[in-house]
Write a protein that holds these residues in place. Sequence first.
Motif, PDB file in Angstrom:
ATOM      1  N   ASN A 195     -26.878  58.184 -65.858  1.00  0.00           N
ATOM      2  CA  ASN A 195     -25.433  57.695 -65.592  1.00  0.00           C
ATOM      3  C   ASN A 195     -24.840  59.107 -64.901  1.00  0.00           C
ATOM      4  OD1 ASN A 195     -22.798  57.111 -65.673  1.00  0.00           O
ATOM      5  ND2 ASN A 195     -22.864  56.591 -67.763  1.00  0.00           N
ATOM      6  N   PRO A 196     -24.401  58.803 -63.811  1.00  0.00           N
ATOM      7  CA  PRO A 196     -23.941  60.236 -63.042  1.00  0.00           C
ATOM      8  C   PRO A 196     -22.697  60.869 -63.670  1.00  0.00           C
ATOM      9  CG  PRO A 196     -23.160  58.278 -61.846  1.00  0.00           C
ATOM     10  CD  PRO A 196     -24.036  57.739 -62.867  1.00  0.00           C
ATOM     11  N   TYR A 197     -22.051  60.020 -64.761  1.00  0.00           N
ATOM     12  CA  TYR A 197     -21.081  60.493 -65.357  1.00  0.00           C
ATOM     13  C   TYR A 197     -21.252  61.081 -66.969  1.00  0.00           C
ATOM     14  CZ  TYR A 197     -18.419  58.412 -61.580  1.00  0.00           C
ATOM     15  OH  TYR A 197     -18.265  58.067 -60.417  1.00  0.00           O
ATOM     16  N   SER A 198     -22.407  61.456 -66.865  1.00  0.00           N
ATOM     17  CA  SER A 198     -22.920  61.790 -68.596  1.00  0.00           C
ATOM     18  C   SER A 198     -23.648  62.973 -68.379  1.00  0.00           C
ATOM     19  CB  SER A 198     -23.869  60.932 -69.186  1.00  0.00           C
ATOM     20  OG  SER A 198     -23.193  59.576 -69.514  1.00  0.00           O
ATOM     21  N   PRO A 199     -23.549  64.047 -68.885  1.00  0.00           N
ATOM     22  CA  PRO A 199     -24.067  65.322 -68.837  1.00  0.00           C
ATOM     23  C   PRO A 199     -25.344  65.138 -68.906  1.00  0.00           C
ATOM     24  CG  PRO A 199     -22.085  65.710 -70.400  1.00  0.00           C
ATOM     25  CD  PRO A 199     -22.494  63.935 -70.091  1.00  0.00           C
ATOM     26  N   SER A 200     -26.265  65.878 -68.045  1.00  0.00           N
ATOM     27  CA  SER A 200     -27.917  65.550 -68.060  1.00  0.00           C
ATOM     28  C   SER A 200     -28.345  66.723 -68.525  1.00  0.00           C
ATOM     29  CB  SER A 200     -28.248  65.516 -66.607  1.00  0.00           C
ATOM     30  OG  SER A 200     -28.062  66.605 -65.845  1.00  0.00           O
ATOM     31  N   LEU A 201     -29.533  66.536 -69.112  1.00  0.00           N
ATOM     32  CA  LEU A 201     -30.299  67.918 -69.421  1.00  0.00           C
ATOM     33  C   LEU A 201     -30.486  68.871 -68.626  1.00  0.00           C
ATOM     34  CD1 LEU A 201     -31.683  68.835 -72.308  1.00  0.00           C
ATOM     35  CD2 LEU A 201     -33.752  67.738 -71.598  1.00  0.00           C
ATOM     36  N   ALA A 202     -30.912  68.129 -67.335  1.00  0.00           N
ATOM     37  CA  ALA A 202     -31.170  69.097 -66.099  1.00  0.00           C
ATOM     38  C   ALA A 202     -29.895  70.107 -65.752  1.00  0.00           C
ATOM     39  CB  ALA A 202     -31.496  68.310 -64.758  1.00  0.00           C
ATOM     40  N   GLU A 203     -28.725  69.362 -65.951  1.00  0.00           N
ATOM     41  CA  GLU A 203     -27.588  70.293 -65.715  1.00  0.00           C
ATOM     42  C   GLU A 203     -27.410  71.730 -66.853  1.00  0.00           C
ATOM     43  OE1 GLU A 203     -23.626  68.117 -64.250  1.00  0.00           O
ATOM     44  OE2 GLU A 203     -24.850  66.765 -65.604  1.00  0.00           O
ATOM     45  N   ARG A 204     -27.626  71.135 -68.102  1.00  0.00           N
ATOM     46  CA  ARG A 204     -27.565  72.111 -69.017  1.00  0.00           C
ATOM     47  C   ARG A 204     -28.672  73.279 -68.966  1.00  0.00           C
ATOM     48  NH1 ARG A 204     -24.945  71.184 -73.703  1.00  0.00           N
ATOM     49  NH2 ARG A 204     -26.157  72.526 -74.859  1.00  0.00           N
ATOM     50  N   HIS A 205     -29.777  72.866 -68.348  1.00  0.00           N
ATOM     51  CA  HIS A 205     -30.947  73.883 -68.133  1.00  0.00           C
ATOM     52  C   HIS A 205     -30.637  74.647 -67.086  1.00  0.00           C
ATOM     53  CE1 HIS A 205     -34.336  71.494 -70.501  1.00  0.00           C
ATOM     54  NE2 HIS A 205     -33.279  72.042 -71.379  1.00  0.00           N
ATOM     55  N   HIS A 206     -29.751  74.008 -66.086  1.00  0.00           N
ATOM     56  CA  HIS A 206     -29.428  74.892 -64.904  1.00  0.00           C
ATOM     57  C   HIS A 206     -28.599  75.891 -65.357  1.00  0.00           C
ATOM     58  CE1 HIS A 206     -28.174  76.081 -60.708  1.00  0.00           C
ATOM     59  NE2 HIS A 206     -26.989  75.813 -61.326  1.00  0.00           N
ATOM     60  N   ASN A 207     -27.505  75.531 -65.967  1.00  0.00           N
ATOM     61  CA  ASN A 207     -26.546  76.625 -66.330  1.00  0.00           C
ATOM     62  C   ASN A 207     -27.204  77.560 -67.236  1.00  0.00           C
ATOM     63  OD1 ASN A 207     -24.341  75.119 -65.083  1.00  0.00           O
ATOM     64  ND2 ASN A 207     -24.197  73.668 -66.427  1.00  0.00           N
ATOM     65  N   GLN A 208     -27.976  77.319 -68.330  1.00  0.00           N
ATOM     66  CA  GLN A 208     -28.652  78.377 -68.979  1.00  0.00           C
ATOM     67  C   GLN A 208     -29.521  79.202 -67.984  1.00  0.00           C
ATOM     68  OE1 GLN A 208     -30.990  75.720 -71.541  1.00  0.00           O
ATOM     69  NE2 GLN A 208     -29.144  75.229 -72.712  1.00  0.00           N
ATOM     70  N   ARG A 209     -29.981  78.793 -67.117  1.00  0.00           N
ATOM     71  CA  ARG A 209     -30.989  79.625 -66.064  1.00  0.00           C
ATOM     72  C   ARG A 209     -30.227  80.544 -65.460  1.00  0.00           C
ATOM     73  NH1 ARG A 209     -33.957  74.702 -65.430  1.00  0.00           N
ATOM     74  NH2 ARG A 209     -32.705  74.553 -63.308  1.00  0.00           N
ATOM     75  N   VAL A 210     -28.919  80.215 -65.108  1.00  0.00           N
ATOM     76  CA  VAL A 210     -28.001  81.009 -64.132  1.00  0.00           C
ATOM     77  C   VAL A 210     -27.592  82.251 -65.262  1.00  0.00           C
ATOM     78  CG1 VAL A 210     -25.448  81.162 -63.493  1.00  0.00           C
ATOM     79  CG2 VAL A 210     -27.165  79.053 -62.999  1.00  0.00           C
ATOM     80  N   VAL A 263     -16.854  64.044 -66.661  1.00  0.00           N
ATOM     81  CA  VAL A 263     -17.614  63.441 -67.690  1.00  0.00           C
ATOM     82  C   VAL A 263     -16.493  63.280 -69.045  1.00  0.00           C
ATOM     83  CG1 VAL A 263     -19.034  64.620 -69.821  1.00  0.00           C
ATOM     84  CG2 VAL A 263     -19.383  65.159 -67.187  1.00  0.00           C
ATOM     85  N   ALA A 264     -15.244  64.136 -68.694  1.00  0.00           N
ATOM     86  CA  ALA A 264     -14.238  63.566 -69.790  1.00  0.00           C
ATOM     87  C   ALA A 264     -13.622  62.308 -69.566  1.00  0.00           C
ATOM     88  CB  ALA A 264     -13.290  64.802 -69.620  1.00  0.00           C
ATOM     89  N   ALA A 265     -13.055  62.100 -68.319  1.00  0.00           N
ATOM     90  CA  ALA A 265     -12.728  60.892 -68.158  1.00  0.00           C
ATOM     91  C   ALA A 265     -13.466  59.794 -68.355  1.00  0.00           C
ATOM     92  CB  ALA A 265     -12.032  60.865 -66.485  1.00  0.00           C
ATOM     93  N   ALA A 266     -14.689  59.902 -68.106  1.00  0.00           N
ATOM     94  CA  ALA A 266     -15.833  58.559 -68.284  1.00  0.00           C
ATOM     95  C   ALA A 266     -15.845  58.450 -69.981  1.00  0.00           C
ATOM     96  CB  ALA A 266     -17.144  58.920 -67.757  1.00  0.00           C
ATOM     97  N   SER A 267     -15.703  59.512 -70.441  1.00  0.00           N
ATOM     98  CA  SER A 267     -15.879  59.411 -71.914  1.00  0.00           C
ATOM     99  C   SER A 267     -14.761  58.707 -72.741  1.00  0.00           C
ATOM    100  CB  SER A 267     -16.170  60.759 -72.748  1.00  0.00           C
ATOM    101  OG  SER A 267     -17.465  61.301 -72.160  1.00  0.00           O
ATOM    102  N   ILE A 268     -13.460  59.225 -72.364  1.00  0.00           N
ATOM    103  CA  ILE A 268     -12.266  58.531 -72.767  1.00  0.00           C
ATOM    104  C   ILE A 268     -11.876  57.438 -72.311  1.00  0.00           C
ATOM    105  CG2 ILE A 268     -11.584  60.944 -73.779  1.00  0.00           C
ATOM    106  CD1 ILE A 268      -9.466  60.832 -71.190  1.00  0.00           C
ATOM    107  N   ARG A 269     -12.505  57.125 -71.112  1.00  0.00           N
ATOM    108  CA  ARG A 269     -12.281  55.752 -70.658  1.00  0.00           C
ATOM    109  C   ARG A 269     -10.783  55.546 -69.898  1.00  0.00           C
ATOM    110  NH1 ARG A 269     -16.267  54.677 -74.413  1.00  0.00           N
ATOM    111  NH2 ARG A 269     -18.089  53.854 -73.738  1.00  0.00           N
TER     112      ARG A 269
END
Length: 276
Positions: free
Chosen positions: A8-23, A207-213
Amino acid sequence: MLDPNWQNPYSPSLAERHHNQRVVRRFALRHRIPLTVAVEVIGVALLVAGFFTNLALSAVGLVVMVAYAVFAQRDLRRYAERGQLLGAQMLAAFDAGGDAIERLRLVTVLDRLAATFGVDNVSAFVVADQGYNAALVPDGMNYSLFVTSAIMQDFELIELEGVVAHCLARQRLGLLERESLASVSNLSDDARQSLAGQGKTYRADEVAAASIRYPLGLANGLRKCARQRVTTNSFFATATYAQWRWVFFDQWSDRSESDLSDLDDVELRARALEEW
């Protein structure tokens, strides 16, 4: 047929989290490059010298490199954890605001949305300021959510939910460590922005808008932020805010005109959600 690899493009992915941790890790490593190179050169020189002369030198070289690796790992962890001090610093920078009803309202919204986003250990504070803004920041091993009294007084419930959801979305995306480290580090404005992640507030809005719909709730809150002009006695007109801006819902509260080329601009973010 269902695609088992669909994300789902509007859900946080594990890859995104890992990327930000690597930064964060790469940023910390860059500050140790000269010392790391020097230790490696000395260690390798001792290993080579020991191979041709005395094996004891090789042992010394190996011990030096192993000891430095252990020290560097601990130092990197301490460096990355510097942002965890921001919650206490921010609490000291603001005066308490809001009344009992407003504080209960904020806690109720937070409790409901925290369950939706899977975030716990969050303390909520209403702080006295007539500027529209909010921030979720690390506070030790927990988190602190700061919302200004102006938001509590002027925002509708669905708009407040959008603001809180945006802050929680940043945590789910793994952005808080980047943003908080950028806020407490001695860097230029451009370097802070690069470390915090340019355009990341736009992604958190998705992500926020998709979650609160209900994208328009968040969009309306952004519109109010775009129309505000902070007063000179507001925290959001100070040098401290200029340093900490990267953790806030509206990173450019002190901007007099909208910049529609900037994905972090509240006017542009509002327009994007209105067209969603």
